[in-house]
Write an enzyme that holds these catalytic residues in place. Structure first.
Site, mmCIF file in Angstrom:
data_model
loop_
_atom_site.group_PDB
_atom_site.id
_atom_site.type_symbol
_atom_site.label_atom_id
_atom_site.label_comp_id
_atom_site.label_asym_id
_atom_site.label_seq_id
_atom_site.Cartn_x
_atom_site.Cartn_y
_atom_site.Cartn_z
ATOM 1 N N ARG A 241 46.435 -25.161 -2.115
ATOM 2 C CA ARG A 241 46.563 -23.743 -1.810
ATOM 3 C C ARG A 241 45.223 -23.238 -1.280
ATOM 4 N NH1 ARG A 241 51.223 -24.298 -1.593
ATOM 5 N NH2 ARG A 241 52.883 -23.215 -2.737
ATOM 6 N N GLU A 270 47.676 -16.935 4.476
ATOM 7 C CA GLU A 270 48.448 -17.508 5.596
ATOM 8 C C GLU A 270 49.445 -16.487 6.133
ATOM 9 O OE1 GLU A 270 50.385 -21.084 4.272
ATOM 10 O OE2 GLU A 270 48.510 -21.948 3.542
ATOM 11 N N HIS A 288 50.123 -25.595 7.432
ATOM 12 C CA HIS A 288 50.924 -25.778 6.207
ATOM 13 C C HIS A 288 52.158 -26.662 6.468
ATOM 14 C CE1 HIS A 288 51.742 -23.828 2.028
ATOM 15 N NE2 HIS A 288 52.206 -25.076 2.074
HETATM 16 C C1 DGY Z 1 55.100 -25.983 -1.846
HETATM 17 O O1 DGY Z 1 56.275 -26.349 -2.010
HETATM 18 O O2 DGY Z 1 54.500 -25.334 -2.682
HETATM 19 C C2 DGY Z 1 54.457 -26.369 -0.589
HETATM 20 O O3 DGY Z 1 53.236 -25.750 -0.402
HETATM 21 C C3 DGY Z 1 55.362 -26.133 0.591
HETATM 22 O O4 DGY Z 1 54.908 -27.003 1.598
#
Ligand code: DGY
Length: 323
Positions: A241, A270, A288
């Site tokens: 993240r 984002e 992402h």
């Molecule tokens: C999640 O599922 O948390 C991922 O970041 C999506 O790609």
């Protein structure tokens, strides 16, 4: 006559196979335009629904959760991460929250390796030379990068994805170090070097790969102080993240030469990333894409629906998350 099927608000367009299953088993309001709903739109569309199927692009803050209609009984997230949902606020209203673990482990670990290789091998600059037609010729000293073989890979957060990254990185000859809240048992650790603190891990990482969840404890864990602990010329990659990293500190570290390169798939705020990242030629950047394969996104959708199916059949959903 009211539909006998559970009424669902689905905030984003989902893969076709997932929407087909959705249509069979739910009275679903979908989002064919795929435009992210504002909090007001989400609350308004939730009226009369039994459940929400949301994604990391939807921010379910305590304030938004407080405004959800009383009809909402469960929230399923199409993601493994659930930092976009105030789970404490949902629990306070008696609304269970589910996520989609396991099914995106391999796809995300693959992207982490892509970032490690892309950053270490100067792929961003190489691609720019091709696209901008600035490549003159093959040169013995042209665009030299660095091997990953023999380098220490520091894995911050050795859960499912961290372990899958370690598995892949071993095949590339990297030496695995890690920090995790709990040390793994020897059979799972497979000789990886455990560091009891994140600081110790930073000091031992030629390449740092971030795989911890975003929590109040990990937010901005990668900051000016901890980046200074890394060896000179280290590489930092992030598939977890964006808010685990202090953007300002990371940009200063790469501009100063402290870091050789960075590889990022996730960002704070984002998709409005810090624009300075775009100007860094030793930054290998993806939007992402960690779980973005057809197979994985189908599996995530099916897993989210499995959780909703369980809930509406009176069973405890397999992937209940807790605050
Ligand atoms: C999640 O599922 O948390 C991922 O970041 C999506 O790609």
């Amino acid at each position: 006559m009211p539909s006998p099927l559970p009424r669902l608000l689905v905030t984003r367009k989902l893969p076709a196979d997932v929407e087909a299953r959705l249509d069979r088993n739910y009275d679903a309001e979908t989002n064919p335009t795929d435009v992210v709903l504002t909090a007001d739109e989400l609350v308004a569309r939730a009226e009369g629904k039994d459940a929400l199927l949301v994604t990391p692009a939807d921010r379910l803050t305590a304030g938004t959760i407080a405004r959800l209609p009383a009809s909402i009984r469960v929230i399923a997230s199409f993601s493994v991460g659930y930092d976009h949902i105030d789970v404490t606020a949902a629990e306070a209203r008696g609304i269970p929250v589910t996520n989609t673990p396991d099914v995106l482990t391999d796809a995300t670990a693959d992207i982490a390796l892509l970032l490690i290789l892309g950053a270490a091998r100067g792929a961003a600059a190489g691609m720019a030379a091709i696209r901008e037609n600035t490549w003159k010729n093959w040169a013995p000293t042209g665009m030299l990068s660095t091997d990953i073989r023999g380098k220490r890979l520091g894995i911050l957060g050795m859960g499912r994805i961290g372990q899958a990254v370690a598995h892949r990185a071993r095949a590339f000859g990297m030496v695995i170090h890690y920090h995790n809240r709990k040390r793994l048992d020897a059979a799972t650790e497979l000789g990886a070097h455990f560091h009891a603190t994140a600081d110790e891990l930073f000091a031992a990482s030629d390449v740092l790969s971030i795989h911890c969840a975003s929590t109040p404890e990990t937010r901005r864990l990668v900051n000016a102080r901890t980046l200074a602990l890394l060896p000179q010329g280290a590489i930092v990659v992030n598939t977890a993240r964006g808010d685990i990293v202090d953007d300002e500190a990371l940009i200063v570290a790469i501009k100063s030469g402290k870091l050789r390169a960075i590889g990022l798939d996730v960002y704070a705020n984002e998709p409005n990333i810090d624009p300075r990242y775009r100007t860094l030629e030793n930054a290998f950047l993806l939007p992402h894409l960690g779980s973005a394969t057809i197979e994985t996104r189908n599996a995530m959708g099916f897993r989210a629906l499995d959780n909703l199916d369980d809930f509406f059949a009176g069973r405890e959903p397999r992937d209940l998350v807790r605050s």
